[in-house]
Design a protein around this motif. Sequence first.
Motif, PDB file in Angstrom:
ATOM      1  N   PRO A 103       0.825  -1.205   0.000  1.00 40.54           N
ATOM      2  CA  PRO A 103       0.000   0.000   0.000  1.00 40.54           C
ATOM      3  C   PRO A 103       0.865   1.263   0.000  1.00 40.54           C
ATOM      4  O   PRO A 103       1.964   1.281   0.546  1.00 40.54           O
ATOM      5  N   ALA A 104       0.328   2.312  -0.646  1.00 39.18           N
ATOM      6  CA  ALA A 104       1.069   3.559  -0.802  1.00 39.18           C
ATOM      7  C   ALA A 104       1.452   4.123   0.556  1.00 39.18           C
ATOM      8  O   ALA A 104       0.629   4.156   1.478  1.00 39.18           O
ATOM      9  N   GLN A 105       2.709   4.538   0.671  1.00 37.36           N
ATOM     10  CA  GLN A 105       3.204   5.082   1.931  1.00 37.36           C
ATOM     11  C   GLN A 105       4.549   5.748   1.721  1.00 37.36           C
ATOM     12  O   GLN A 105       5.236   5.507   0.731  1.00 37.36           O
ATOM     13  N   ASP A 106       4.905   6.601   2.685  1.00 43.37           N
ATOM     14  CA  ASP A 106       6.231   7.219   2.681  1.00 43.37           C
ATOM     15  C   ASP A 106       7.279   6.148   2.924  1.00 43.37           C
ATOM     16  O   ASP A 106       7.093   5.255   3.749  1.00 43.37           O
ATOM     17  N   ALA A 107       8.378   6.255   2.214  1.00 47.52           N
ATOM     18  CA  ALA A 107       9.492   5.325   2.395  1.00 47.52           C
ATOM     19  C   ALA A 107      10.759   5.950   1.842  1.00 47.52           C
ATOM     20  O   ALA A 107      10.709   6.843   0.989  1.00 47.52           O
ATOM     21  N   THR A 108      11.888   5.474   2.330  1.00 48.13           N
ATOM     22  CA  THR A 108      13.184   5.842   1.764  1.00 48.13           C
ATOM     23  C   THR A 108      13.648   4.658   0.933  1.00 48.13           C
ATOM     24  O   THR A 108      13.631   3.519   1.401  1.00 48.13           O
ATOM     25  N   VAL A 109      14.033   4.918  -0.304  1.00 48.83           N
ATOM     26  CA  VAL A 109      14.439   3.867  -1.232  1.00 48.83           C
ATOM     27  C   VAL A 109      15.905   4.084  -1.588  1.00 48.83           C
ATOM     28  O   VAL A 109      16.288   5.171  -2.018  1.00 48.83           O
ATOM     29  N   GLY A 127       3.645   6.599  -2.541  1.00 50.02           N
ATOM     30  CA  GLY A 127       4.408   5.368  -2.710  1.00 50.02           C
ATOM     31  C   GLY A 127       5.188   5.289  -4.008  1.00 50.02           C
ATOM     32  O   GLY A 127       5.730   4.246  -4.345  1.00 50.02           O
ATOM     33  N   ARG A 128       5.270   6.392  -4.739  1.00 46.74           N
ATOM     34  CA  ARG A 128       5.963   6.401  -6.035  1.00 46.74           C
ATOM     35  C   ARG A 128       7.331   7.051  -5.903  1.00 46.74           C
ATOM     36  O   ARG A 128       7.518   7.986  -5.140  1.00 46.74           O
ATOM     37  N   PHE A 129       8.275   6.552  -6.705  1.00 42.33           N
ATOM     38  CA  PHE A 129       9.622   7.124  -6.702  1.00 42.33           C
ATOM     39  C   PHE A 129      10.272   6.882  -8.049  1.00 42.33           C
ATOM     40  O   PHE A 129       9.832   6.043  -8.839  1.00 42.33           O
TER      41      PHE A 129
END
Length: 158
Positions: A103-109, A127-129
């Motif tokens: 599910p869409a969420q803040d994250a560090t990639v 959730g896009r990068f």
Amino acid sequence: MTDHEPPDDGLPGDEALDDAIVDGLRRIFGRIDPMPPVMDDAVMLALSTVDLDAELAALVVDAREGVRGDGRVLRFAAEGVTLVLSVVPRAAGTVRLDGWITPAQDATVTVRHSRGTAFETDSGPAGRFALDGIPTGSARVLVVLGDGRRIATPALRL
């Protein structure tokens, strides 16, 4: 208890014979099934990106995309999270990586490359990068979710 030396039968010692057999097998298999040229990169990547706290995501889809089939779509699954990566070749031996976390969420990639470089971005709440200019070669993707959960892909070829 006493040590006994085996009698000298004139034959090479076990170690010398073992070494000769292993050397012969290495030469035979080097001719009929040589090590892939990417193996060095893959091993170095695996050793340099060990992240014991990360959950390993399973690759569930690896498909060609695009009109010419020059891109790839990779889908990874971890418990309750899906990571989709679109890998598109660019000029000068680089790729563009577009990704979606559901599910869409803040994250560090972070993309960790076998050459020792790392490329990092944030996904934002959707959730896009995207990362551009990543060199082709072996890499792993590490996603750190907002709750601190760490998810890593196996090594993949970009």
